[in-house]
Design a protein around this motif. Sequence first.
Motif, mmCIF file in Angstrom:
data_model
loop_
_atom_site.group_PDB
_atom_site.id
_atom_site.type_symbol
_atom_site.label_atom_id
_atom_site.label_comp_id
_atom_site.label_asym_id
_atom_site.label_seq_id
_atom_site.Cartn_x
_atom_site.Cartn_y
_atom_site.Cartn_z
ATOM 1 N N UNK A 9 0.828 -1.206 0.000
ATOM 2 C CA UNK A 9 0.000 0.000 0.000
ATOM 3 C C UNK A 9 0.864 1.258 0.000
ATOM 4 N N UNK A 10 1.941 1.261 0.780
ATOM 5 C CA UNK A 10 2.819 2.423 0.845
ATOM 6 C C UNK A 10 3.636 2.589 -0.426
ATOM 7 N N UNK A 11 4.003 1.480 -1.063
ATOM 8 C CA UNK A 11 4.811 1.533 -2.273
ATOM 9 C C UNK A 11 3.981 1.781 -3.529
ATOM 10 N N UNK A 12 2.669 1.567 -3.425
ATOM 11 C CA UNK A 12 1.802 1.769 -4.590
ATOM 12 C C UNK A 12 1.926 3.217 -5.048
ATOM 13 N N UNK A 13 1.743 3.457 -6.322
ATOM 14 C CA UNK A 13 1.850 4.833 -6.809
ATOM 15 C C UNK A 13 0.806 5.753 -6.164
ATOM 16 N N UNK A 14 1.256 6.911 -5.759
ATOM 17 C CA UNK A 14 0.400 7.958 -5.221
ATOM 18 C C UNK A 14 0.532 9.165 -6.124
ATOM 19 N N UNK A 15 -0.473 10.016 -6.125
ATOM 20 C CA UNK A 15 -0.432 11.211 -6.959
ATOM 21 C C UNK A 15 -0.642 12.449 -6.100
ATOM 22 N N UNK A 16 -0.072 13.541 -6.576
ATOM 23 C CA UNK A 16 -0.245 14.846 -5.952
ATOM 24 C C UNK A 16 -1.205 15.647 -6.821
ATOM 25 N N UNK A 17 -2.283 16.100 -6.215
ATOM 26 C CA UNK A 17 -3.302 16.871 -6.924
ATOM 27 C C UNK A 17 -3.256 18.300 -6.408
ATOM 28 N N UNK A 18 -3.077 19.241 -7.309
ATOM 29 C CA UNK A 18 -3.144 20.660 -6.960
ATOM 30 C C UNK A 18 -4.499 21.178 -7.415
ATOM 31 N N UNK A 19 -5.151 21.927 -6.520
ATOM 32 C CA UNK A 19 -6.518 22.398 -6.742
ATOM 33 C C UNK A 19 -6.543 23.884 -7.057
#
Length: 88
Positions: A9-19
């Motif tokens: 879960x920690x290694x899975x890809x995460x994304x940064x969303x700017x609003x």
Amino acid sequence: MLDQELRASLDAPWVLIVWNDPINLMNYVAHVFRSYFGYSREEAERLMLLVHHEGHAVVASGPREEIERHAQAMHDYGLQATIAKDAP
């Protein structure tokens, strides 16, 4: 087994969303993307226009800890940002 699931879960890809927000000017948002992420002028402006027209944009992806650092940096610049697990 639980440790493996947590690690995955920690290694899975995460994304940064700017609003989008009503405070920061478009030029400032593009400047942040260029100075912090090192994006070219064209890429920074493309992402800034997505934020402006679509209300948000994914501006980075990677491991959770890295994306959390990026989110904090965006907050330090005064931008609204969240993280999310990348959709498969």
